[in-house]
Write a protein that holds these residues in place. Sequence first.
Motif, PDB file in Angstrom:
ATOM      1  N   VAL A   1       0.815  -1.217   0.000  1.00 39.62           N
ATOM      2  CA  VAL A   1       0.000   0.000   0.000  1.00 39.62           C
ATOM      3  C   VAL A   1       0.853   1.273   0.000  1.00 39.62           C
ATOM      4  N   ASP A   2       2.149   1.097   0.120  1.00 40.90           N
ATOM      5  CA  ASP A   2       3.011   2.283   0.206  1.00 40.90           C
ATOM      6  C   ASP A   2       3.242   2.877  -1.186  1.00 40.90           C
ATOM      7  N   VAL A   3       2.750   4.088  -1.374  1.00 45.97           N
ATOM      8  CA  VAL A   3       2.792   4.701  -2.701  1.00 45.97           C
ATOM      9  C   VAL A   3       4.245   4.952  -3.148  1.00 45.97           C
ATOM     10  N   SER A   4       5.069   5.448  -2.229  1.00 43.74           N
ATOM     11  CA  SER A   4       6.446   5.762  -2.633  1.00 43.74           C
ATOM     12  C   SER A   4       7.154   4.512  -3.146  1.00 43.74           C
ATOM     13  N   TYR A   5       6.992   3.403  -2.429  1.00 45.18           N
ATOM     14  CA  TYR A   5       7.649   2.173  -2.873  1.00 45.18           C
ATOM     15  C   TYR A   5       7.071   1.704  -4.217  1.00 45.18           C
ATOM     16  N   GLN A   6       5.747   1.793  -4.325  1.00 40.45           N
ATOM     17  CA  GLN A   6       5.109   1.366  -5.575  1.00 40.45           C
ATOM     18  C   GLN A   6       5.582   2.222  -6.746  1.00 40.45           C
ATOM     19  N   TRP A   7       5.722   3.494  -6.487  1.00 43.44           N
ATOM     20  CA  TRP A   7       6.200   4.381  -7.563  1.00 43.44           C
ATOM     21  C   TRP A   7       7.645   4.039  -7.940  1.00 43.44           C
ATOM     22  N   LEU A   8       8.457   3.696  -6.925  1.00 44.86           N
ATOM     23  CA  LEU A   8       9.835   3.301  -7.236  1.00 44.86           C
ATOM     24  C   LEU A   8       9.843   2.055  -8.119  1.00 44.86           C
ATOM     25  N   ARG A   9       8.896   1.164  -7.893  1.00 43.25           N
ATOM     26  CA  ARG A   9       8.804  -0.039  -8.735  1.00 43.25           C
ATOM     27  C   ARG A   9       8.623   0.359 -10.203  1.00 43.25           C
ATOM     28  N   PHE A  10       7.889   1.437 -10.429  1.00 43.28           N
ATOM     29  CA  PHE A  10       7.672   1.879 -11.806  1.00 43.28           C
ATOM     30  C   PHE A  10       8.893   2.603 -12.372  1.00 43.28           C
ATOM     31  N   PHE A  11       9.562   3.388 -11.535  1.00 43.29           N
ATOM     32  CA  PHE A  11      10.534   4.310 -12.119  1.00 43.29           C
ATOM     33  C   PHE A  11      12.001   4.130 -11.713  1.00 43.29           C
ATOM     34  N   LEU A  12      12.278   3.332 -10.697  1.00 40.44           N
ATOM     35  CA  LEU A  12      13.696   3.139 -10.356  1.00 40.44           C
ATOM     36  C   LEU A  12      14.238   1.986 -11.210  1.00 40.44           C
ATOM     37  N   GLU A  13      15.236   2.264 -12.006  1.00 39.37           N
ATOM     38  CA  GLU A  13      15.699   1.269 -12.971  1.00 39.37           C
ATOM     39  C   GLU A  13      16.438   0.091 -12.314  1.00 39.37           C
ATOM     40  N   ASP A  14      17.253   0.411 -11.306  1.00 36.14           N
ATOM     41  CA  ASP A  14      18.162  -0.582 -10.742  1.00 36.14           C
ATOM     42  C   ASP A  14      17.427  -1.615  -9.866  1.00 36.14           C
ATOM     43  N   ASP A  15      17.394  -2.858 -10.352  1.00 28.13           N
ATOM     44  CA  ASP A  15      16.685  -3.923  -9.619  1.00 28.13           C
ATOM     45  C   ASP A  15      17.264  -4.164  -8.229  1.00 28.13           C
ATOM     46  N   GLU A  16      18.604  -4.140  -8.179  1.00 34.23           N
ATOM     47  CA  GLU A  16      19.241  -4.442  -6.889  1.00 34.23           C
ATOM     48  C   GLU A  16      18.907  -3.380  -5.855  1.00 34.23           C
ATOM     49  N   GLU A  17      18.955  -2.133  -6.308  1.00 37.15           N
ATOM     50  CA  GLU A  17      18.648  -1.052  -5.366  1.00 37.15           C
ATOM     51  C   GLU A  17      17.194  -1.153  -4.905  1.00 37.15           C
ATOM     52  N   LEU A  18      16.306  -1.435  -5.863  1.00 35.49           N
ATOM     53  CA  LEU A  18      14.890  -1.554  -5.502  1.00 35.49           C
ATOM     54  C   LEU A  18      14.705  -2.665  -4.469  1.00 35.49           C
ATOM     55  N   GLU A  19      15.401  -3.763  -4.689  1.00 32.89           N
ATOM     56  CA  GLU A  19      15.262  -4.887  -3.772  1.00 32.89           C
ATOM     57  C   GLU A  19      15.769  -4.516  -2.388  1.00 32.89           C
ATOM     58  N   SER A  20      16.892  -3.811  -2.369  1.00 33.49           N
ATOM     59  CA  SER A  20      17.420  -3.497  -1.037  1.00 33.49           C
ATOM     60  C   SER A  20      16.550  -2.451  -0.333  1.00 33.49           C
ATOM     61  N   ILE A  21      15.968  -1.518  -1.108  1.00 29.93           N
ATOM     62  CA  ILE A  21      15.040  -0.567  -0.483  1.00 29.93           C
ATOM     63  C   ILE A  21      13.835  -1.331   0.076  1.00 29.93           C
ATOM     64  N   GLY A  22      13.331  -2.260  -0.720  1.00 35.38           N
ATOM     65  CA  GLY A  22      12.176  -3.063  -0.292  1.00 35.38           C
ATOM     66  C   GLY A  22      12.492  -3.842   0.977  1.00 35.38           C
ATOM     67  N   ASN A  23      13.690  -4.437   1.014  1.00 29.75           N
ATOM     68  CA  ASN A  23      14.080  -5.217   2.200  1.00 29.75           C
ATOM     69  C   ASN A  23      14.175  -4.334   3.429  1.00 29.75           C
ATOM     70  N   ASP A  24      14.892  -3.210   3.271  1.00 29.13           N
ATOM     71  CA  ASP A  24      15.070  -2.294   4.409  1.00 29.13           C
ATOM     72  C   ASP A  24      13.712  -1.818   4.926  1.00 29.13           C
ATOM     73  N   TYR A  25      12.940  -1.327   3.984  1.00 28.33           N
ATOM     74  CA  TYR A  25      11.688  -0.659   4.366  1.00 28.33           C
ATOM     75  C   TYR A  25      10.683  -1.652   4.971  1.00 28.33           C
ATOM     76  N   SER A  26      10.644  -2.851   4.415  1.00 30.96           N
ATOM     77  CA  SER A  26       9.646  -3.806   4.921  1.00 30.96           C
ATOM     78  C   SER A  26      10.073  -4.425   6.248  1.00 30.96           C
TER      79      SER A  26
END
Length: 674
Positions: free
Chosen positions: A600-625
């Motif tokens: 439900v987190d909009v910022s994370y969902q938006w990053l899924r659409f626009f942050l290119e780097d998969d690894e960074e997205l994954e680590s943000i997801g891990n940290d944040y969750s």
Amino acid sequence: MSKAEEPPKKKKDRVVVKPTTPSPVSTAFLILRGALAGVVGAPIGGGESISSLMQPSFIKDKYPSGKFSVGLGKKQGTVCQLDIADGEEGQERLLDAIEEAANRIIQEDLPIKSFKVDRQVAIDTYGTAMLDQTQLKLPKKPKPEDHILNIAWIEGVIMGVPPGAVLSSTKAVGKITLERNMCNINAGKKARKCDIVLKFRVDGSESVPDAVASDADDSVSVQLEQLLQAQIRMPEGQKLLEEGQKLLEEEAVEAAKRIKIDTEETKKEDEEMVVNAFEVKGKIDYSKLVNDFGSKLIDPELLKRIEKLTVGRGTVPELHRFLRRDIFFSHRDMAKICDCLEKNLPFYLYTGRGPSSGSMHLGHLVPFMFTQWLQRAFQCPLVIQMTDDEKFLFKGVYDAETGDNLDYFAQLTFENAKDIIACGFIPEKTFLFSDLKYVGRMYPTIVRIWKSVTTNTVNGIFGFDGTSNIGKIAFPAIQAAPSFPSSFPIVLGTGKTSANMACLIPCAIDQDPYFRMTRDIAHKLVPKSHPLGGKPALIHSKFFPPLQGAEGKMSSSDENSAIFLTDLEEVIERKIKEYAFSGGQETKKLQEELGANLTVDVSYQWLRFFLEDDEELESIGNDYSTGSGEYWSTGKVKARLVDVLKEIVQAHQARRALVTEEVVLEWMKERSII
Ligand code: TYM
């Protein structure tokens, strides 16, 4: 005369023997009152907090014992934190703590200091809470000694010593045992008034010299007053409080977990999902949508095939993140497009935009970014329809003085065209057209579609009725027409090869109804040799969510739900900081314990659409969750999102600034793009 016949003794004939309370019992009574106050943190002198009554029951029992009750006043307004005493376990913990504190006082042989003070002075200084019930009122005709009060002090707690009570040293009490089955605590969450009944027995029977009450001098008063500044809390009470708070927090964590699970796993049944060409609202269940619409999910096998035909051909470095992240998730006949590609059969891409506002938003970028990637990957022609006619038919107005605003939508086409061109399509392979200008070329195809589709079908699909203007009913054929090469005799050519060109439409899934209608009648518009029987293939995306929550789709009509491609840096930052719905927890502690709900987190969902780097997205997801690491909090994730979007929007604006009117006219010129 038998015993039964004896007349009952008159009241005044009865001899009442008032036994003296053994000093260890009186002392235990005081110790327990002190321990209780010190454990629950009752304020002394704090008005309604404590009054007590001692009912000695030492005569009947084997052990010297006593029983008394303590009223702690109304729940609200007392500083006692007794929520922890809810349930049997909580009550046991409280009794354990009182017993422990009392026995520590005994073991350490802590002194009971007792003083004689003027009754009124004592009450004025310490309040009535220190009295027991026998001391609450003066006799009707008080004697001089009634104005003198014995008060005792144990570890910061002041108590009135009941008249006639003889005190021993604390050690002489031996050991205090609370008789659990006779104790009663009424202090749970539902209790409006708190009270505690304690039944106790003592082991000690040792006769020791009584503690003698002395007159309180000024220095004693000062010392006592200082002690009374603070709320008393014995170590056992502190421990109980901490334990209780921990339990309450654990309970809160459990409750929050339940809520998290609820929001993640249970669908909001009362919030109806609506997805059609004109409206998207509610929590979107994409699997249900695919089932309802009759499209197919993009499965791993198809994804592999697409990868082979794109990355495998060396035209793009990797699968688009929208495919890697299941954002383009559904399709119709995509496998047949792959067949065409494998057989080197020509095909073209078709997408569009209904210009309803001067600026497009980030959500609109989704299909255009993806289409740009597809065009690059397949090096194929692309047609882009600007449905200014549609927007006028659905949103236009007529004013008796000034006329209608059809020209306004025509102008929006021009403005939006700049944004679309800025997405970086291949100029010589792209044709951008406004319906208002180009529709004549498509007219034969449109007429054929009109002839093939009944009003009932259109009304059924789009929800029109007899009150809808006839343009609305006619319009779906106009959006359908570009699916057929016959709409582009100059742009795509007229030969057999052109007539057999397959068409692939990238769009969000809200546009699917137009093409369901199209596919049903497609065979009537192409030669029999067409590889897909004329049916346009589709690849559908999910919706880019609005700032306020991961439901519905971003819309131009609510300024604050969207980031527009014209927004300045500071506007982007403000909107995200103020409006982006957070799936993070309410407190730092809970966030560290539970982490954010990424769904439900909009910022994370938006990053899924626009942050290119998969690894960074994954680590943000891990940290944040998990509420840990660099991106443990909403603030950190939002800040990263702001950076990502600023970069995208800035680059877009820079490219758009280069798109002059002449450039737009070039792209809109009817010319061959094959
Ligand atoms: P329009 O202008 O509403 O939207 C343009 C394109 O953007 C998609 N879209 C979104 N995608 C992801 N997240 C969102 N929040 C979001 N909002 C909009 C739409 O699905 C669309 O692909 N009638 C059409 C114009 C049109 C068209 C087409 C679109 C004409 N022919 C062929 C796609 C394909 C319209 O008003 O789109």
